[in-house]
Enzyme design. Sequence first.
Site, mmCIF file in Angstrom:
data_model
loop_
_atom_site.group_PDB
_atom_site.id
_atom_site.type_symbol
_atom_site.label_atom_id
_atom_site.label_comp_id
_atom_site.label_asym_id
_atom_site.label_seq_id
_atom_site.Cartn_x
_atom_site.Cartn_y
_atom_site.Cartn_z
ATOM 1 N NE ARG A 169 26.952 -15.437 -63.805
ATOM 2 C CZ ARG A 169 27.269 -14.183 -64.079
ATOM 3 N NH1 ARG A 169 27.615 -13.359 -63.125
ATOM 4 N NH2 ARG A 169 27.241 -13.731 -65.311
ATOM 5 C CD GLN A 188 28.334 -22.163 -68.855
ATOM 6 O OE1 GLN A 188 28.269 -23.312 -69.250
ATOM 7 N NE2 GLN A 188 29.448 -21.470 -68.879
ATOM 8 C CG ASP A 218 24.323 -16.553 -65.918
ATOM 9 O OD1 ASP A 218 23.767 -15.527 -65.495
ATOM 10 O OD2 ASP A 218 25.545 -16.732 -65.865
ATOM 11 C CB SER A 226 25.564 -14.980 -69.090
ATOM 12 O OG SER A 226 26.441 -15.240 -68.048
ATOM 13 C CE1 TYR A 275 29.339 -11.392 -60.336
ATOM 14 C CE2 TYR A 275 29.356 -13.279 -58.862
ATOM 15 C CZ TYR A 275 28.760 -12.553 -59.871
ATOM 16 O OH TYR A 275 27.589 -12.990 -60.426
HETATM 17 P P1 NAD Z 1 30.513 -8.282 -63.676
HETATM 18 O O1 NAD Z 1 29.447 -7.638 -64.497
HETATM 19 O O2 NAD Z 1 30.269 -8.538 -62.256
HETATM 20 O O3 NAD Z 1 31.850 -7.406 -63.751
HETATM 21 C C1 NAD Z 1 32.366 -6.953 -64.970
HETATM 22 C C2 NAD Z 1 33.867 -6.947 -64.945
HETATM 23 O O4 NAD Z 1 34.329 -5.751 -64.308
HETATM 24 C C3 NAD Z 1 34.541 -8.106 -64.186
HETATM 25 O O5 NAD Z 1 35.366 -8.818 -65.091
HETATM 26 C C4 NAD Z 1 35.372 -7.393 -63.123
HETATM 27 O O6 NAD Z 1 36.593 -8.064 -62.856
HETATM 28 C C5 NAD Z 1 35.600 -6.046 -63.785
HETATM 29 N N1 NAD Z 1 36.052 -4.968 -62.891
HETATM 30 C C6 NAD Z 1 35.661 -4.675 -61.623
HETATM 31 N N2 NAD Z 1 36.338 -3.612 -61.137
HETATM 32 C C7 NAD Z 1 37.178 -3.205 -62.128
HETATM 33 C C8 NAD Z 1 38.132 -2.168 -62.251
HETATM 34 N N3 NAD Z 1 38.402 -1.344 -61.241
HETATM 35 N N4 NAD Z 1 38.805 -2.051 -63.419
HETATM 36 C C9 NAD Z 1 38.582 -2.895 -64.462
HETATM 37 N N5 NAD Z 1 37.678 -3.884 -64.411
HETATM 38 C C10 NAD Z 1 36.998 -4.054 -63.263
HETATM 39 O O7 NAD Z 1 30.905 -9.633 -64.418
HETATM 40 P P2 NAD Z 1 29.952 -10.755 -65.039
HETATM 41 O O8 NAD Z 1 29.844 -10.602 -66.476
HETATM 42 O O9 NAD Z 1 28.696 -10.835 -64.240
HETATM 43 O O10 NAD Z 1 30.834 -12.052 -64.726
HETATM 44 C C11 NAD Z 1 31.250 -12.318 -63.390
HETATM 45 C C12 NAD Z 1 32.011 -13.622 -63.357
HETATM 46 O O11 NAD Z 1 31.180 -14.741 -63.636
HETATM 47 C C13 NAD Z 1 33.160 -13.689 -64.371
HETATM 48 O O12 NAD Z 1 34.250 -14.271 -63.735
HETATM 49 C C14 NAD Z 1 32.629 -14.574 -65.453
HETATM 50 O O13 NAD Z 1 33.651 -15.233 -66.155
HETATM 51 C C15 NAD Z 1 31.807 -15.537 -64.617
HETATM 52 N N6 NAD Z 1 30.747 -16.200 -65.383
HETATM 53 C C16 NAD Z 1 30.586 -17.553 -65.182
HETATM 54 C C17 NAD Z 1 29.571 -18.206 -65.850
HETATM 55 C C18 NAD Z 1 29.365 -19.668 -65.629
HETATM 56 O O14 NAD Z 1 30.306 -20.391 -65.374
HETATM 57 N N7 NAD Z 1 28.134 -20.118 -65.662
HETATM 58 C C19 NAD Z 1 28.733 -17.507 -66.710
HETATM 59 C C20 NAD Z 1 28.940 -16.141 -66.874
HETATM 60 C C21 NAD Z 1 29.939 -15.497 -66.185
#
Ligand code: NAD
Length: 387
Positions: A128, A133, A136, A139, A234
């Site tokens: 990520r 981006q 992805d 996302s 994560y």
């Molecule tokens: P994900 O689907 O893996 O998880 C969803 C959310 O659930 C996360 O925010 C996690 O902290 C939360 N979570 C886990 N256990 C929990 C609990 N017990 N209670 C409440 N919440 C809980 O997340 P995602 O959408 O795949 O994104 C993962 C990461 O990647 C994030 O940090 C996001 O900002 C980042 N991201 C980066 C890019 C990039 O830079 N290219 C693009 C998209 C996402």
Amino acid sequence: MRIAVPKETRPGERRVALVPESCKKLVQAGFSVAVEAGAGAAAYFDDEAYRQAGASVEADPAALLGEADFVLKVNPPAIDPASGRDEVGWMRPGTFLLASLMPLRNLEAVEALAQRQITAFSTDAIPRTTRAQAMDTLSSMASIAGYKGVLLAAMELNKYFPMLTTAAGMVFPAKVFVIGAAVAGLQAIATARRLGANVFATDVRPEVKEQIESVGAKYVGIELKESAAAGGGYAKELSEEDKQRQRVLLAEQCAGSDVVITTALVGGVFAPKLLTAEIVRRMPAGAVVVDLAADGGGNCELSRPGETVVEHGVKILAPLNLPASMPTHASLLFSRNLTAFLLAFTSDKRFVLDLNDDIQQGALITHEGRVVHARTRDALEARGKAS
Ligand code: NAD
């Protein structure tokens, strides 16, 4: 170099890996593109649109895959003895594959790909990073799920989402609580806000508070005794003590909410069980839970993935593969993600394998007969020990 796009055959799937817009780009970059007849039909892209974009349309999927150098798919390849569809066996050894393989949830498909000597990349393992981006798919698909999940909740709720001032007096806005605020959760918050709801949200990664507030929700959370950050943005599973403390907060918030949307995943893959039967029992009758983590097993103890159940007067929806319910835009975005990956590594009209590149390295699952993705290898070993 010949790119092939088979029709997706998984039940309920309506997306296609490549849409005509991207097909045109790849043809302009020097690839030849072939799609299976009817591949885009369920997403409203007909064969003629592919022909006009420079692709050929092939009726026989075995011939299509047998002649391919690079295969693009949405889901893992189909291996279905009942219908005789064997997408892995039809590919020649050495063929490249790019798809959302979800390798930890599809170990058998990964093993088959390794055995067939396919060089398989999984879009959901792409790091990520800013450079990645545009590639992805996690996302782009999570954003659709967050949006659609809120619309489903609004359809099911016995109340308005917005505050309304009517001749018959005022009604107060619905209260929506979003659990997990990464891509799906933030889109769910933004969508619920656009519909006028009063939105609250929580997460276990502290940096998310600001993001929750920036899309218009109020943050609620507990101070964790132990960090839940697992690296790469994560989350990991909470300690037993923090789980207990979080349960108290969730129970309190849910008891005052009309709608609860859950999106929490651990390590980006598995859904922690956060809503117990007791928490649901204390919610108001007529409330709605939309469990957007259903594909990973669900965040609510009472969810039945793929079904809607009513427990203690609360409707619990656990939809699977929500992006497939918006197939046109889901395919368009998915296709742009795959095309960005391919074009980033195209030189002299060919895809160039570069095992030193961090994106290719992260996304590579099988190569030269081996499973090379560390977490997948660990999962295969653990499964071997358990059996
Ligand atoms: P994900 O689907 O893996 O998880 C969803 C959310 O659930 C996360 O925010 C996690 O902290 C939360 N979570 C886990 N256990 C929990 C609990 N017990 N209670 C409440 N919440 C809980 O997340 P995602 O959408 O795949 O994104 C993962 C990461 O990647 C994030 O940090 C996001 O900002 C980042 N991201 C980066 C890019 C990039 O830079 N290219 C693009 C998209 C996402």
